[in-house]
Structures are given as C-alpha cells and as structure tokens.
Design an enzyme around this catalytic site. Sequence first.
Site, PDB file in Angstrom:
ATOM      1  N   PRO A 193      -7.010 -18.385   6.072  1.00  0.00           N
ATOM      2  CA  PRO A 193      -7.432 -17.400   5.067  1.00  0.00           C
ATOM      3  C   PRO A 193      -7.761 -18.064   3.742  1.00  0.00           C
ATOM      4  O   PRO A 193      -7.345 -19.199   3.478  1.00  0.00           O
ATOM      5  CB  PRO A 193      -6.195 -16.476   4.941  1.00  0.00           C
ATOM      6  CG  PRO A 193      -5.381 -16.732   6.161  1.00  0.00           C
ATOM      7  CD  PRO A 193      -5.644 -18.146   6.560  1.00  0.00           C
TER       8      PRO A 193
ATOM      9  N   GLU B 170       4.800  10.901  -4.148  1.00  0.00           N
ATOM     10  CA  GLU B 170       5.533   9.639  -4.070  1.00  0.00           C
ATOM     11  C   GLU B 170       6.955   9.856  -3.569  1.00  0.00           C
ATOM     12  O   GLU B 170       7.498   9.025  -2.825  1.00  0.00           O
ATOM     13  CB  GLU B 170       5.545   8.953  -5.444  1.00  0.00           C
ATOM     14  CG  GLU B 170       4.177   8.596  -5.986  1.00  0.00           C
ATOM     15  CD  GLU B 170       3.432   7.639  -5.089  1.00  0.00           C
ATOM     16  OE1 GLU B 170       4.079   6.865  -4.355  1.00  0.00           O
ATOM     17  OE2 GLU B 170       2.193   7.660  -5.087  1.00  0.00           O
TER      18      GLU B 170
ATOM     19  N   THR C  83      -5.335 -20.656   0.931  1.00  0.00           N
ATOM     20  CA  THR C  83      -4.158 -21.243   1.567  1.00  0.00           C
ATOM     21  C   THR C  83      -4.056 -22.749   1.347  1.00  0.00           C
ATOM     22  O   THR C  83      -3.045 -23.349   1.713  1.00  0.00           O
ATOM     23  CB  THR C  83      -4.159 -20.947   3.076  1.00  0.00           C
ATOM     24  OG1 THR C  83      -5.431 -21.305   3.627  1.00  0.00           O
ATOM     25  CG2 THR C  83      -3.910 -19.478   3.337  1.00  0.00           C
TER      26      THR C  83
END
Length: 659
Positions: free
Chosen positions: A235, A458, A238
């Site tokens: 990715p 929430e 990295t």
Amino acid sequence: MADEKTPNKKPKFNAYWIYAILIAVLLSMTVFNSDSQWQDAPRTNVSDFERYLNDGDVKKVVVINKQRALVYLDQEALAKDAHKKIPKTTFLKQANTGPHYEFEIGDLTLFQERLQEAKAKGIQFDYDFKTKHNIWTDYIGILLPLVLFIGIWIFLMRRMSGGGAAGGGGQIFNIGKSRAKLFDEKTDTKVSFKDVAGLEGAKEEVQEIVDFLKNPDKYTSLGGKIPKGALLVGPPGTGKTLLAKAVAGEAKVPFFSLSGSDFVEMFVGVGASRVRDLFKQAKDKSPSIIFIDEIDAIGRARGKSNFTGSNDERENTLNQLLTEMDGFGSKENVIILAATNRADVLDKALMRAGRFDRQIYVDLPDLRERKEIFEVHLKPIKTSESLDTDFLAKQTPGFSGADIANVCNEAALIAARNGKKGVDKQDFLDAVDRIVGGLEKKNKIITPEEKKTIAYHEAGHATVSWMLEHAAPLVKVTIVPRGQSLGAAWYLPEERLIVRTEQMLDEMCATLGGRAAEKVIFNKISTGALSDLEKVMKQARAMVTVYGLNNKIGNLTYYDSTGQSDYNFSKPYSEETAQVIDKEISAIIEEQYERAIALLEKHKDKLTTLADRLLEKEVIFKDDLEKIFGSRPFEKKEEQKETPESILEKEDGGESKAS
C-alpha cells in the site's frame, strides 16, 4: 573553510542572453547607421520653402528618396529674423552648416518643375536627387523573422523534451537520454537499514540483494545465479522507496533512481530510447542498482486499454524494458528494483521469473513495528518525558509509516500552537483525531433539533456496540462536527487476521445502530446514515459474493484477484444469480437493522440517558458508558487492563475509516 561555505552568487549562464545580445546589436546598427542629420533638421512646408527660395536664402536643395527635401541656407540668410529659430551651432559647438530645413515634397514632378522655374528666374541655388539605403535595415527585415522562428522552435522543443530539467532529457538533442538520477555511494546515499523501522520481513529479503552485490562469488561459486530483479509491492506510504534507498546505502554501489513516468514522452520511440540508455549506463557502472518507482506507469498489461488499434508508445517502452531485462547476464551484477501499489495491473511478462525473480510484499506495520516507526520519527521532536510510544502505537492501527510521520508532525504543530515547550500525549491524540476525523468545526451552525438527532444517532451506535459481543467497544463519542461528518465515534477493534460470520454481522448491526436509534426515538429516519449504509452494503456484498458466507449462494466467490474482471463488460454470473445476490444482501442488512431496533427498544431508557449526557457534554468517554450500562460481561481481561487500539468511524455523511 570560509571559501567552502561562501555561496556562489555568480549569475548562471542562460542561452537566452545570447539571443537578446544579437537582437540588441542589430537594432543598434540600424539606429546608428541612419541619417541622423535628416532627423535633426527643423520641419517646414512647401509654401515657406518657395518664399525662402524667392528671397534668395536657399543655397542648396537635396531630395532624398524622392520623398523629402533637405534645405541648406547660406550664411547671410541665417542672420535674418525669419530664421532666428535655427540654432547657429550644433551640440558639439560647431557651426551649423545644414541642412536647416526639411519637408515632404509631395508630387516629385511638380516639385522639380518649380525648381526649374526658379532657376529660369535667375535665382542662384543648387539642387540634387539622392537615394539612401540602410543596409542593416534590409538585413534585419530578412534575418529577424528567421531568428524569431528558430528561437520559438527551440523554446517549444525544450518544453516538450522536459523543459530544461536535470538529466539527459533537458536538451532537444538529448531527448532520448535517460533521466535517471545517479546517487553516488560516497556522497549522496546516506540511508541505511537502521533508518528503516519495522518491515523486518522485507528487510531480510532485500538484505540478500545487498549481499549479492557485495559478495557475488559466494553465490556464483556454487552454481547459483544472482537474481535479476525484485519487485516491492504494498500500500502507499509503507516505505517501499525508503527501503530501496536503504539498499543503495548498504550496498555502496551506484544507484539509478527514476519514476516510471520519466519514460513517458509525447515523441514516438523516446521511452524505448531512454530505457536503452538507462541500462547502458548501469552496465558501464556495474555493479549497480536500478530503481524504478511506480513502475505501473509503463508496466501495465498490454492490449487492455488500446481500443483504437493504434500504436501505443507505452507498450513500446514496456517491450524495450522486457528486452533489456532479458539481456542481462548473471555476471553483469546489475539488479533492478521496482515499486508499485498496483501489482495486479502489471503485465504477466514483466512479473515472470527471470525478470523480477522476487516479489517482496511491504505490508502495513503491526503494533510492534508501529512502535519502532514512532521511535524513529520522534527523534527530532521535543517530547515530554511521560510520553509512552506503546500507547501511541496502540492508538494508530492501520496507519502506514507515512501516516505515522504525519501524526508526529501534526502533534508538534498542535503543541506549538498551544505554546507548549514539549509535545505530550494529548497532542498526539488530538493529531490522530485531526488526521483521521478531519478538522474540528465547533462554530458550525446546527439547529437544536438536528443536534438532538445527531446525539441519538451516535448514542445508538454506542449502545448497540456495547451490547454485542463481537462488535468493537467504544472509547469516545462526540457530536462536535469534524470534516464532512456531523458526529464521530472512536472504537476499539481487534487486529484480526481472519473474520468470522458472527463478527461481521455484529459489526453491521452496530453500524446500523444509529439509524435504528432514530427510528426508535423519533419514528423517523434521516439522511445522516449515508456512510453507515455504504459500509454495511460493502460488508454484505463481500459476505455474499467474495467470502462465500451465504447459505443460498453457497461456497462460491466472484472475486478476481488478478484484476482481469475490471476490463470485462459482463458479470461472472447470470441474471438469475444477480437477483438472488441482491435479495440476500438486502435480507442480511434488514435482519441486522431489525436486530438493532430490538436491542435499542430493550435498552431505550439507557439510550436516552446516554443521549442526554452527550447533549450536555458533547464528548463522552468509555467511563460514562460504564456508569450507564455497567461493564461488558464478555469483555476480555486484556481490554480492561490496558487501552487497546482505537479507530475513528465517521458517521452522518462522512466516509468511514477502518483498520
């Protein structure tokens, strides 16, 4: 030593100065070779000239190029009042011998007849006709358009060939030269494996490459061949490029670094020419390393995007790269490193053994590796003595090395903004919130009714996740807007390597808890659950079509890891199967939605208490949930002793981020 530190302030040479000097010289020659006397004479007209002529003041008349007449007066005439405006001397204090007047003659034939008539009257004067040419004006008329055309052509060619950039592509005649930057092992490349934290598996792989270049006889003496290439896959952020620099620093050999886009050019054949030149330079400096970053720019599978049937310059560049990599022998000691985050789109011929013999996967760092990365990036930062890198590593699951570097920098900026002398724990927590959740917007205008809806939304997430065994428990909830979201919740997920069906279903149920809370409390639903629906839709579709976790579809997967299905216009299943897939996805989502509603109906009083506290404080933590709900009966002892990894899931229109 003083001379070495003194910067060189001399102006750099630029070819455009030569063009400017040539034009200035040509213009100056034109000006200085013109008839300056002609330009300095006072103006008059034909009527005044005839009066001066009849009065006997004119000594001589010279007609220039059949257009203008220059009039010379005798010395006695200059003393008359009619000519008092004429200066008696020039700017060099010499006597003004003329011309004293100049004017347009109009019709040349008529003017000549008048001069002859004056002669016939007995007036004494001379007249003459002259033609004057400025040779430099003629040359400029021919040369200037040619010079301008050549200058514009050179300018455009330089722009198209790289705009004067460093490397061989900066000049029009070197456009086919490689644009790779050469790092010298003695001066440029200072990165070593000590500067690369984490990535233990990848470092072991590339350490062998370094050993190949340092001691090639150790391997070739047993009949082995040195690998020709290694492909770093992983990715973004990295550390693939950093790892390649560390290889160059450890091997202490010439290191050619360039990007895949450096081969791409608008001229036909330039990319292939640059590939040939790059490999020629590398072989001349053997042993050496070639590093091609973002190789997918030229290494994409051939024949996939060429719908027009025309010749593709990128494919020619790739063909030349394949040929050059095949042409390397084991004795040349040239190794090719490449990096990409899109290995699935690379051409099969590029990936085969003999070209890139090794594929090294550079994954996201785990908990221990994140701690090592934090220790590297915290060295230049002034931190408080109580800062714990273990805690920071646990707060950043799913973060890459680049993300961690950004967290450290953001924390330092936050501490400086608050006037602190050192960066502490709270600054890092604020930095994580800022990076993952976005900028906090306390001044956003929200009506009381909307704020109440957000609070219950929430609170619904928090309640359902607290009651389910496999759902990630909550750390913090806020109804302060962040980024594009109106509310945010931080969870405590486990870093799992495999996920079971019940774990995915519990996570989907917790995600739908926000919309379920709106239904239970207000008997209405809003558009605030967009990111929730997007997340559960992806999870349900993955269960049915990817992981084979649906009983009706069975142990089938329609996932193509090679990426070939991206170019197909048809789906790998029939229309009847597509209808079954849609029904199963809808059934899974609706079942978890009803499950969330049932849980919230059962704990409605606790849901209301939690929402009221959230409206009052705007931010609540795990301790507030424990006071309302009590401890989770299935909570692990490890979770009670220490704070595990946290993650931010943005709700109400924002995108959700998961580890």
